[in-house]
Design a protein around this motif. Sequence first.
Motif, short mmCIF file in Angstrom:
data_model
loop_
_atom_site.label_atom_id
_atom_site.label_comp_id
_atom_site.label_asym_id
_atom_site.label_seq_id
_atom_site.Cartn_x
_atom_site.Cartn_y
_atom_site.Cartn_z
N LEU A 42 11.62 -4.36 -8.11
CA LEU A 42 11.56 -3.25 -9.06
C LEU A 42 10.73 -2.10 -8.52
CD1 LEU A 42 12.16 -2.11 -11.88
CD2 LEU A 42 10.13 -3.32 -12.72
N LEU A 43 9.52 -2.39 -8.04
CA LEU A 43 8.64 -1.34 -7.54
C LEU A 43 9.24 -0.66 -6.30
CD1 LEU A 43 5.10 -2.98 -7.89
CD2 LEU A 43 6.17 -1.27 -9.37
N GLY A 44 9.84 -1.47 -5.42
CA GLY A 44 10.44 -0.90 -4.22
C GLY A 44 11.58 0.05 -4.54
N TYR A 45 12.45 -0.35 -5.48
CA TYR A 45 13.57 0.52 -5.85
C TYR A 45 13.10 1.76 -6.59
CZ TYR A 45 17.59 2.30 -8.38
OH TYR A 45 18.56 3.14 -8.92
N LEU A 46 12.14 1.60 -7.52
CA LEU A 46 11.64 2.76 -8.25
C LEU A 46 10.92 3.74 -7.32
CD1 LEU A 46 10.25 1.13 -11.54
CD2 LEU A 46 12.44 2.30 -11.18
N ILE B 197 12.65 -3.13 3.12
CA ILE B 197 11.79 -2.08 2.59
C ILE B 197 10.89 -1.50 3.67
CG2 ILE B 197 9.94 -3.64 1.88
CD1 ILE B 197 11.19 -0.59 -0.08
N THR B 198 10.64 -2.27 4.74
CA THR B 198 9.79 -1.76 5.83
C THR B 198 10.40 -0.55 6.50
OG1 THR B 198 10.83 -3.34 7.35
CG2 THR B 198 8.76 -4.01 6.31
N LEU B 199 11.73 -0.45 6.48
CA LEU B 199 12.40 0.68 7.13
C LEU B 199 12.23 1.98 6.36
CD1 LEU B 199 15.71 -1.11 8.22
CD2 LEU B 199 13.62 -0.75 9.56
N ASN B 200 11.75 1.89 5.11
CA ASN B 200 11.47 3.09 4.34
C ASN B 200 10.05 3.61 4.56
OD1 ASN B 200 13.62 1.62 2.18
ND2 ASN B 200 13.81 3.84 2.44
N LEU B 201 9.22 2.83 5.25
CA LEU B 201 7.85 3.27 5.49
C LEU B 201 7.85 4.46 6.45
CD1 LEU B 201 6.02 -0.16 5.86
CD2 LEU B 201 6.55 1.13 3.79
N PRO B 202 6.86 5.35 6.36
CA PRO B 202 6.82 6.55 7.21
C PRO B 202 6.90 6.22 8.69
CG PRO B 202 5.16 6.69 5.48
CD PRO B 202 5.73 5.30 5.43
N LYS B 203 7.78 6.88 9.40
CA LYS B 203 7.98 6.60 10.83
C LYS B 203 6.82 7.08 11.69
CE LYS B 203 13.05 6.73 10.72
NZ LYS B 203 13.14 6.74 9.24
N TYR C 203 0.84 -1.21 0.00
CA TYR C 203 0.00 0.00 0.00
C TYR C 203 0.87 1.25 0.00
CZ TYR C 203 -2.60 3.83 2.18
OH TYR C 203 -3.13 5.05 2.49
N TYR C 204 1.90 1.29 0.83
CA TYR C 204 2.76 2.46 0.89
C TYR C 204 3.61 2.62 -0.37
CZ TYR C 204 1.63 3.76 5.67
OH TYR C 204 0.97 4.20 6.80
N ILE C 205 4.00 1.48 -0.96
CA ILE C 205 4.77 1.56 -2.21
C ILE C 205 3.94 2.24 -3.30
CG2 ILE C 205 5.72 0.18 -4.10
CD1 ILE C 205 6.80 -1.76 -2.04
N PHE C 206 2.70 1.81 -3.46
CA PHE C 206 1.85 2.39 -4.50
C PHE C 206 1.40 3.80 -4.12
CE2 PHE C 206 1.30 -2.15 -5.60
CZ PHE C 206 1.64 -2.07 -6.96
N LYS C 207 1.25 4.05 -2.83
CA LYS C 207 0.85 5.39 -2.39
C LYS C 207 1.94 6.41 -2.70
CE LYS C 207 -0.49 8.06 1.70
NZ LYS C 207 -0.69 8.03 3.18
N THR C 208 3.20 6.05 -2.42
CA THR C 208 4.32 6.95 -2.71
C THR C 208 4.51 7.10 -4.21
OG1 THR C 208 5.38 6.23 -0.66
CG2 THR C 208 6.76 7.38 -2.28
N GLY C 209 4.40 5.98 -4.93
CA GLY C 209 4.45 6.02 -6.39
C GLY C 209 5.83 5.77 -6.96
N PRO C 210 5.99 4.67 -7.73
CA PRO C 210 7.27 4.40 -8.40
C PRO C 210 7.53 5.44 -9.49
CG PRO C 210 5.87 2.43 -8.29
CD PRO C 210 5.01 3.59 -7.92
N THR C 211 8.79 5.73 -9.73
CA THR C 211 9.19 6.66 -10.78
C THR C 211 10.57 6.26 -11.32
OG1 THR C 211 9.70 8.96 -11.32
CG2 THR C 211 10.17 8.24 -9.08
#
Length: 476
Positions: free
Chosen positions: A314-318, A328-334, A240-248
Amino acid sequence: MVWRHWGRMVAKVKEAHTNSAFICDSGTYIQRNDQKEKHTVDLSATLKTNDDCYDPYLHREVAHPTTNWETLFHLLKGSLGTGILAMPKAFSNAGYALATVGTIFIGFICTYCIHLLIKCEYELCKRRKIPSLTYPGTAEAAFAEGPGPAKKFAPYSGYMVNIFLLIYQLGACCVYIVFIAVNIQAVANHYVGDIAVELYMVMFLIPLILLNWIRNLKRLAPLSTFANFITVISFAITLYYIFKTGPTFEEREPVSVIENIPLFFGTVLFALEAVGVIIPLENEMKTPQAFGGVFGVLNKGMSLIVTLYTVIGLLGYLTYGPITEGSITLNLPKEDILAQVAKAGLALAIFITYTIQYYVAIDITWNQYLGPKLENHPKAKIFEYTTRTVLVLMTFILAAAVPALDLFISLFGALCLSAVGIAIPAAIESCTYWYHRQGWSFYLMNVKNLALILFGVCGLIAGTYTSLRDIIHKFS
């Protein structure tokens, strides 16, 4: 890699080892069954026997055989763990284009080498007229039928496989301890201030020791079921957070610096490779002949796993680019409660999972080696609990000394799985068919397997060196 039915499957490792066969120093093949009867077969005579009439699949007696779908589910559960959360970091080490191609390529190589292992196990069982073999048993039997130098190494090959598997399992336990600590730290420090990650490890040490004093994994079944549930929920929150932030693709490298490629290799191997559970899974099937094949259980399972890992990486890195963390959990908003729930939930699930990974390590050290030598000792139970405690302390000390999640994953993936997942299966095939193939078939087989062995060895050396170099640099 924790899951509801895994406990029953892992427990079968000990049973499979007991029922399997091995090569004695005298060159005699010994088969052991549940009644502890012993039968000897001369290896040279076995090689000359027409073995087409014996089908190992028809002689396997399994108390609770699994269906094709159940086996597929077990395979998926056995491969989906902390490794998937490290895939975005792996992609950052290689670049999104190279990492996508590389993950698919490594997934193909791993799947192919598992096919080699299963095929050789079947062939060796067929020649010896026994139902099944373990991975170490397959290695010993294969090397015993190879050329001269391989025959001399045969009595030690099973030990070599077990050593690599043991190092990998203990390494996975180290990864789990670091994963638990860094995710709890990410949640707790938001409320209580900055506390060192090592202190969080200490908090979990005694509970881990007590949890791993449980000798019967069936008692952990309810906890494992609960862990499955919170893992699925936590993965969903992460997506959910990956898609919310948005890959680019902006400021994302298609190909990263070459010196980081070995880190990518080790991480992908750690994430994808499930060679330690493959033979036990196949041996427990109701229709084991359906495991291989173009549309068999193995290809279906590995195709899904490789696809899922590639998409998440791929989605996590983008999404997070060069700031991607080891998990990747450590990149989620604190500050988000939902993100904190995902981190704490996965930490709890992995805490329960530690016991499953640890069980394989205790099975190798105690059930296969130390236990039989001390079974008549009046203090055998004390020695067993001491062994269990020492192994937990070993993983704790190493994790506390080097609390680097991504580097740990890459190190143990490159060090162990390059060998048991790629190089050793290739060597096993060459030894198994050394005197059974001729002409171009013989040469093509050995050229191909030599290339696989060199690929595995180069990956082992480069990945291990790069991981150790970065660990020294980070903590010096």
